[in-house]
Motif scaffolding. Structure first.
Motif, mmCIF file in Angstrom:
data_model
loop_
_atom_site.group_PDB
_atom_site.id
_atom_site.type_symbol
_atom_site.label_atom_id
_atom_site.label_comp_id
_atom_site.label_asym_id
_atom_site.label_seq_id
_atom_site.Cartn_x
_atom_site.Cartn_y
_atom_site.Cartn_z
ATOM 1 N N ALA A 60 0.880 -1.398 -0.286
ATOM 2 C CA ALA A 60 -0.445 0.064 -0.372
ATOM 3 C C ALA A 60 1.013 1.487 -0.099
ATOM 4 C CB ALA A 60 -0.803 0.043 1.420
ATOM 5 N N SER A 61 1.754 1.072 0.056
ATOM 6 C CA SER A 61 2.873 2.295 0.624
ATOM 7 C C SER A 61 4.347 2.328 -0.486
ATOM 8 C CB SER A 61 3.745 2.409 2.136
ATOM 9 O OG SER A 61 2.968 2.365 3.624
ATOM 10 N N HIS A 62 4.101 1.523 -1.224
ATOM 11 C CA HIS A 62 4.564 1.290 -2.264
ATOM 12 C C HIS A 62 5.788 2.034 -2.316
ATOM 13 C CE1 HIS A 62 1.659 2.285 -5.151
ATOM 14 N NE2 HIS A 62 0.744 3.040 -4.347
ATOM 15 N N GLU A 63 6.970 0.428 -0.850
ATOM 16 C CA GLU A 63 8.481 0.593 -0.422
ATOM 17 C C GLU A 63 8.142 -0.071 -1.272
ATOM 18 O OE1 GLU A 63 8.105 0.133 3.698
ATOM 19 O OE2 GLU A 63 5.662 -0.295 3.843
ATOM 20 N N LYS A 64 10.269 -0.630 -1.044
ATOM 21 C CA LYS A 64 10.855 -1.240 -1.484
ATOM 22 C C LYS A 64 11.074 -2.556 -0.978
ATOM 23 C CE LYS A 64 14.624 0.056 -3.929
ATOM 24 N NZ LYS A 64 15.564 1.051 -5.112
ATOM 25 N N VAL A 65 10.914 -3.512 -1.149
ATOM 26 C CA VAL A 65 11.237 -4.867 -0.443
ATOM 27 C C VAL A 65 12.553 -5.692 -0.564
ATOM 28 C CG1 VAL A 65 10.424 -6.898 0.831
ATOM 29 C CG2 VAL A 65 9.241 -4.665 0.525
ATOM 30 N N ILE A 66 13.880 -5.807 0.374
ATOM 31 C CA ILE A 66 14.475 -6.749 -0.035
ATOM 32 C C ILE A 66 14.146 -8.099 0.030
ATOM 33 C CG2 ILE A 66 15.979 -5.632 1.265
ATOM 34 C CD1 ILE A 66 17.359 -6.965 -2.339
ATOM 35 N N VAL A 67 14.401 -8.788 -0.504
ATOM 36 C CA VAL A 67 15.051 -10.383 -0.063
ATOM 37 C C VAL A 67 15.767 -11.143 0.505
ATOM 38 C CG1 VAL A 67 13.788 -12.740 -0.407
ATOM 39 C CG2 VAL A 67 12.386 -10.375 -1.641
ATOM 40 N N VAL A 112 23.000 -5.640 4.871
ATOM 41 C CA VAL A 112 21.841 -4.942 5.430
ATOM 42 C C VAL A 112 21.691 -3.267 4.629
ATOM 43 C CG1 VAL A 112 20.928 -3.873 7.394
ATOM 44 C CG2 VAL A 112 21.756 -6.252 6.918
ATOM 45 N N ARG A 113 23.876 -2.966 4.563
ATOM 46 C CA ARG A 113 23.859 -1.448 4.466
ATOM 47 C C ARG A 113 23.871 -1.418 3.080
ATOM 48 N NH1 ARG A 113 26.322 1.096 8.784
ATOM 49 N NH2 ARG A 113 27.255 0.332 9.840
ATOM 50 N N LEU A 114 24.669 -1.961 1.877
ATOM 51 C CA LEU A 114 24.193 -1.891 0.744
ATOM 52 C C LEU A 114 22.194 -1.900 0.393
ATOM 53 C CD1 LEU A 114 25.235 -2.136 -2.136
ATOM 54 C CD2 LEU A 114 25.196 -4.204 -1.736
ATOM 55 N N ALA A 115 21.577 -2.105 0.839
ATOM 56 C CA ALA A 115 20.489 -2.417 0.409
ATOM 57 C C ALA A 115 19.775 -1.191 1.323
ATOM 58 C CB ALA A 115 19.541 -3.369 1.402
ATOM 59 N N HIS A 116 20.166 -0.580 2.961
ATOM 60 C CA HIS A 116 19.629 0.673 2.970
ATOM 61 C C HIS A 116 20.438 1.170 2.220
ATOM 62 C CE1 HIS A 116 20.050 4.614 5.519
ATOM 63 N NE2 HIS A 116 19.117 3.529 5.853
ATOM 64 N N GLU A 117 21.110 1.799 0.958
ATOM 65 C CA GLU A 117 21.805 2.670 0.295
ATOM 66 C C GLU A 117 20.701 3.194 -0.897
ATOM 67 O OE1 GLU A 117 25.459 1.794 0.126
ATOM 68 O OE2 GLU A 117 26.393 2.315 1.968
ATOM 69 N N LYS A 118 20.649 1.533 -0.791
ATOM 70 C CA LYS A 118 19.296 1.612 -2.180
ATOM 71 C C LYS A 118 17.926 2.054 -1.954
ATOM 72 C CE LYS A 118 22.614 -0.975 -4.842
ATOM 73 N NZ LYS A 118 22.473 -2.621 -5.880
ATOM 74 N N GLY A 119 18.011 2.446 -1.265
ATOM 75 C CA GLY A 119 16.165 2.263 -0.938
ATOM 76 C C GLY A 119 15.363 1.414 -0.383
ATOM 77 N N TYR A 120 15.768 0.359 0.504
ATOM 78 C CA TYR A 120 15.025 -0.561 0.248
ATOM 79 C C TYR A 120 14.792 -0.369 1.987
ATOM 80 C CZ TYR A 120 15.994 -3.784 -3.123
ATOM 81 O OH TYR A 120 16.137 -3.893 -4.968
ATOM 82 N N ALA A 135 24.176 -8.366 11.782
ATOM 83 C CA ALA A 135 22.914 -8.082 11.092
ATOM 84 C C ALA A 135 21.485 -6.646 10.881
ATOM 85 C CB ALA A 135 22.560 -8.849 9.575
ATOM 86 N N LEU A 136 21.155 -8.148 12.392
ATOM 87 C CA LEU A 136 19.778 -7.129 12.625
ATOM 88 C C LEU A 136 19.884 -6.488 13.191
ATOM 89 C CD1 LEU A 136 17.958 -10.716 13.096
ATOM 90 C CD2 LEU A 136 17.656 -9.405 11.540
ATOM 91 N N ALA A 137 20.875 -6.132 13.758
ATOM 92 C CA ALA A 137 20.767 -4.899 15.176
ATOM 93 C C ALA A 137 21.681 -3.350 14.236
ATOM 94 C CB ALA A 137 22.042 -4.992 15.965
ATOM 95 N N CYS A 138 22.030 -3.829 13.175
ATOM 96 C CA CYS A 138 22.631 -2.760 12.144
ATOM 97 C C CYS A 138 21.560 -2.350 11.017
ATOM 98 C CB CYS A 138 23.907 -3.563 11.061
ATOM 99 S SG CYS A 138 23.733 -2.873 9.485
ATOM 100 N N ALA A 139 20.764 -3.206 10.521
ATOM 101 C CA ALA A 139 19.440 -3.256 10.318
ATOM 102 C C ALA A 139 18.389 -2.005 11.459
ATOM 103 C CB ALA A 139 18.355 -3.994 9.840
ATOM 104 N N ALA A 140 18.766 -2.651 12.265
ATOM 105 C CA ALA A 140 17.742 -1.415 13.677
ATOM 106 C C ALA A 140 17.975 -0.048 13.333
ATOM 107 C CB ALA A 140 18.405 -2.281 14.563
ATOM 108 N N ASP A 141 19.415 -0.490 13.250
ATOM 109 C CA ASP A 141 20.104 0.851 13.874
ATOM 110 C C ASP A 141 20.239 1.932 12.227
ATOM 111 O OD1 ASP A 141 21.264 0.275 16.271
ATOM 112 O OD2 ASP A 141 23.076 -0.212 15.363
#
Length: 524
Positions: A60-67, A112-120, A135-141
């Motif tokens: 609904a929010s048109h988010e970018k999702v990384i699997v 995680v960092r690369l995905a965040h840089e690409k807007g996911y 990795a999960l702690a990084c995502a939270a940060d």
């Protein structure tokens, strides 16, 4: 007879009766195994409901999702399942399978960092994540939301807002593989198609999950789909139409796994692309490349098994071998082969400059994770009862080997073969076994043994590599890759033959046969 019953207990031929009697001694429960396995209603567990709601919010929010998947067949297929379904919902979805050799198992902080840089903004793991603390702690940060979908053992839940695991679902979902967990999430959201269910069934076979509950139904439904309209991806990998779960195990699963195992020669992400495309020309091209990589994998693993077998010490309770020339992507396959032939836990290690990459396999009744839990210096560790992977610093190698000598290994619970007569193995009797399928972990087709088989003659094939035994009643038994000790056996020396039944179709002629795993002689 109810439409849900494939055959009645009264209509079973002697062969099926003997096999079902071995697998289910309580005859009052036979109907459970003869009924058509139906998919359960989608899980209503809180974990599934909440994670599905988060996916719908992303749409609904048109988010970018990384699997973020794993590099084995379960992880690859689960990644394809989730990515394809999310893209159909209009969600911009990327995916990533790590390089087994350069990056190792599981979600990494740099991913995680690369995905965040690409807007996911939302990351979803498949078949991994329960041990990805950093990795999960990084995502939270970074402010990224994470849904962990996994089926591996865990002591404490991962630090993720949404966590989907069979342990948090209804009992009928307790044996789901990683891809099936992802598929169940889609089923609850109403986004799963027959194709996702097909891939989940294939992954369930590949990860050797216990064939009960939803897992049994997924495998059965997948096989039924292939019979009526064989998917081109699977047909081209199998180079034909798979008839049962055994065909999937030997003709399809190894090819998918090969890309992840040989990450220095191939890219496992191409396997995901293979299952996502519906362009037949692209499917054909990718399938050819996958088969070529698998041929290379088969050649390498064959050599490794021979080398490992020559170094096994008769008295070792746990077999632990290492070699700097062994490919770390193949050691699990070789460990599995060695475990099967020795009925002992096997750990094979690829030795590098800084440490050991290890793969462990254990026989039925021996839990890998239980055996390893007394050692606390693993760099990484993951797995389940029959298979585990871990890494060690070189400085801890000798202490680990000393630890293995102290562990108590339960007696491997290998079932005795089921004695049958050669006359029992007819084409109708063997084909009736399909009414009991799918076979698998917890409901395995037992090996059959023919005592005093009255072998009329033997015929060597492929310069003595294989051998065909023909009995006086015409039944054939095939021994592939026969050991040297059997190559000089004469018919009058054969006292029993052990193997599994099949129907061999050649030149439009069908013959019953036994695929041999052992040949007994008068000297034994």
């Amino acid at each position: 007879m109810s439409e849900s019953v494939r055959v009645t207990p009264e209509s079973l031929l002697p062969l099926a009766c003997k096999i079902l009697g071995r697998l289910e001694p309580d005859q009052s429960r036979w109907m459970k195994w003869l009924e058509t396995p139906e998919l359960h209603c989608p899980s209503q567990a809180d974990a599934v409901v909440q994670a599905a709601a988060r996916l719908k919010q992303a749409a609904a929010s048109h988010e970018k999702v990384i699997v973020a998947g794993d590099y084995d067949a379960d992880g690859i297929l689960g990644t394809a399942i989730l990515t394809g379904a999310l893209r159909r919902q209009g969600i911009e979805t990327g995916f990533y399978i790590p390089d087994r050799i350069r990056e190792g198992y599981g979600l990494q902080e740099k991913t995680v960092r690369l995905a965040h840089e690409k807007g996911y903004s939302l990351l979803v793991t498949v078949d991994n994540g329960v041990r990805a603390e950093e990795a999960l702690a990084c995502a939270a940060d970074l402010g990224m939301d994470v849904i962990v979908t996994d089926h591996h053992q865990f002591e404490t839940p991962p630090q993720a807002a949404w966590f989907v695991h069979p342990a948090l679902m209804e009992p009928e979902f307790s044996t789901l593989c990683g891809a099936a967990v992802a598929c169940e999430l889609l089923r609850h959201a109403g986004w799963a198609t027959d194709y996702e269910l097909l891939l989940a069934g294939l992954a369930s076979v590949g990860d050797q999950m216990a064939v009960t509950g939803q897992t049994r139904a997924l495998i059965f439904q997948a096989l039924e789909q292939l019979k009526t309209d064989c998917d081109p991806h699977i047909r081209l990998l199998a180079q034909g139409i798979p008839e049962n779960e055994t065909d999937l195990s030997f003709q399809v699963i190894p090819k998918i796994n090969a890309l992840g195992r040989l990450s220095d020669l191939a890219n496992a992400n191409n396997a995901v692309r293979f299952f996502l495309t519906d362009d037949f020309r692209q499917i054909s091209s990718l399938a050819q490349g996958i088969r070529q990589i698998n041929d290379r994998r088969r050649e390498m693993s064959g050599r490794m098994v021979q080398e490992a077998q020559s170094r096994v010490r008769p008295g070792s309770t746990v077999i632990f071998l290492e070699d700097p020339t062994w490919h770390e992507g193949i050691i699990g396959l070789a460990a599995g082969s060695l475990c099967e032939t020795t009925a002992r836990p096997v750990i094979l290690a690829a030795r590098g400059q800084s440490g050991l990459k290890c793969s462990m396999r254990s026989p039925e009744g021996v839990d890998c994770m239980d055996l390893l839990k007394g050692f606390d210096r693993f760099v990484t560790l993951g797995g389940h009862s029959r298979a585990a992977g871990f890494s060690l610093d070189l400085k801890d190698r000798d202490d680990f080997e000393a630890y293995l000598k102290t562990v108590t290994v339960p007696h491997a619970q290998k079932a005795d073969p089921l004695d049958v007569k050669a006359a029992d193995l007819t084409i109708p009797a063997i084909r009736q076994l399909d009414a009991l399928r799918p076979f698998g972990t917890g409901f395995e087709l037992p090996e059959l043994r023919i005592q005093d088989p009255a072998v009329a003659f033997v015929r060597d094939l492929s310069a003595g590599r294989h051998r065909r035994y023909v009995m006086e009643n015409g039944l054939e038994a095939m021994r592939f890759n026969q050991p040297d000790s059997e190559k000089t056996l004469s018919p009058d020396q054969i006292r029993w033959l052990t193997g599994k039944p099949s129907v061999n179709v050649w030149m439009q002629t069908a013959r019953p046969q036994l695929i041999l795993s052992a040949v007994g002689t008068s000297q034994e």
